[in-house]
Design a protein around this motif. Structure first.
Motif, PDB file in Angstrom:
ATOM      1  N   ASP A 166      55.385  66.358  97.284  1.00 25.04           N
ATOM      2  CA  ASP A 166      55.525  65.109  96.551  1.00 25.04           C
ATOM      3  C   ASP A 166      54.365  64.195  96.933  1.00 25.04           C
ATOM      4  N   TYR A 167      53.455  63.981  95.989  1.00 29.38           N
ATOM      5  CA  TYR A 167      52.258  63.170  96.222  1.00 29.38           C
ATOM      6  C   TYR A 167      52.297  61.850  95.459  1.00 29.38           C
ATOM      7  N   ARG A 168      53.478  61.490  94.965  1.00 32.05           N
ATOM      8  CA  ARG A 168      53.606  60.211  94.256  1.00 32.05           C
ATOM      9  C   ARG A 168      53.550  59.069  95.261  1.00 32.05           C
ATOM     10  N   ASP A 169      52.845  58.015  94.905  1.00 33.68           N
ATOM     11  CA  ASP A 169      52.712  56.823  95.739  1.00 33.68           C
ATOM     12  C   ASP A 169      53.383  55.683  94.986  1.00 33.68           C
ATOM     13  N   PHE A 170      54.653  55.436  95.326  1.00 28.28           N
ATOM     14  CA  PHE A 170      55.403  54.444  94.555  1.00 28.28           C
ATOM     15  C   PHE A 170      54.891  53.029  94.755  1.00 28.28           C
ATOM     16  N   GLU A 171      54.235  52.745  95.854  1.00 29.31           N
ATOM     17  CA  GLU A 171      53.611  51.418  96.008  1.00 29.31           C
ATOM     18  C   GLU A 171      52.488  51.256  94.992  1.00 29.31           C
ATOM     19  N   ALA A 172      51.669  52.293  94.813  1.00 33.98           N
ATOM     20  CA  ALA A 172      50.585  52.237  93.826  1.00 33.98           C
ATOM     21  C   ALA A 172      51.147  52.182  92.410  1.00 33.98           C
ATOM     22  N   ILE A 173      52.207  52.908  92.154  1.00 33.71           N
ATOM     23  CA  ILE A 173      52.849  52.893  90.833  1.00 33.71           C
ATOM     24  C   ILE A 173      53.360  51.496  90.521  1.00 33.71           C
ATOM     25  N   GLU A 174      54.042  50.892  91.485  1.00 31.13           N
ATOM     26  CA  GLU A 174      54.588  49.548  91.274  1.00 31.13           C
ATOM     27  C   GLU A 174      53.479  48.509  91.129  1.00 31.13           C
ATOM     28  N   ALA A 175      52.400  48.657  91.867  1.00 28.65           N
ATOM     29  CA  ALA A 175      51.277  47.718  91.741  1.00 28.65           C
ATOM     30  C   ALA A 175      50.655  47.822  90.355  1.00 28.65           C
TER      31      ALA A 175
END
Length: 166
Positions: free
Chosen positions: A144-153
């Motif tokens: 899992d390489y998703r970065d939810f902080e980057a997604i939310e930003a």
């Protein structure tokens, strides 16, 4: 903007759907009415005023449901604010640098005058559907390489753009 935003997505194993849900939640927290829907299930887009469309990347192509959605609704999408996202690299590359859209998506962006595109890391975990997914997992290259902080930003920047100055 006071209208509704549709976050439509193409996904095979659900990780792009989770990204779309996270984007939708940020838009809502920023005062926008937003819905997340699988791209294949959206028949009518007339009630929406802006769009975010995302798709998983498979062998250098955007997910077929996302491609079909963009093609089917191209006239409406071209007349409204539109952002696109991809998910897929099964490594840290999406967090380390800007990954440009795949060629077919780049052409669609230009035709539809999309306001932006980003690529997020992907996710491929045990139980994923598909022969190729199984091969990738057996080779030890899943994760899992998703970065939810980057997604939310990123979603926050979309929300800021939609709300406009003020």
């Amino acid at each position: 903007m006071t209208g509704k935003v549709l976050v439509a997505y193409g996904t095979t194993n659900g990780s792009t759907a989770q990204i779309a849900e996270a984007i939708t939640e940020v838009l809502r927290k920023n005062g926008l009415a937003a819905d997340a829907q699988p791209a294949r299930s959206v028949a009518d887009v007339s009630s929406y005023d802006a769009f975010v469309v995302g798709g998983g990347l498979y062998a250098g192509r955007w997910h077929k449901d996302a491609r079909r959605f963009v093609r089917r609704h191209r006239r409406t999408l071209a007349e409204h604010p539109l952002w696109l996202f991809s998910s897929g690299p099964l490594d840290a590359s999406a967090a380390e640098r800007d990954i440009p859209p795949v060629p077919g998506l780049k052409r669609a962006m230009e035709r539809l005058d999309a306001r932006g595109h980003t690529t997020f890391g992907g996710c491929l975990q045990e139980g994923a559907k598909g022969r190729i997914a199984g091969m990738i997992l057996r080779s030890g290259k899943g994760g899992d390489y998703r970065d939810f902080e980057a997604i939310e930003a990123w979603a926050g920047r979309v929300a800021d753009d939609l709300r406009g100055p003020g």
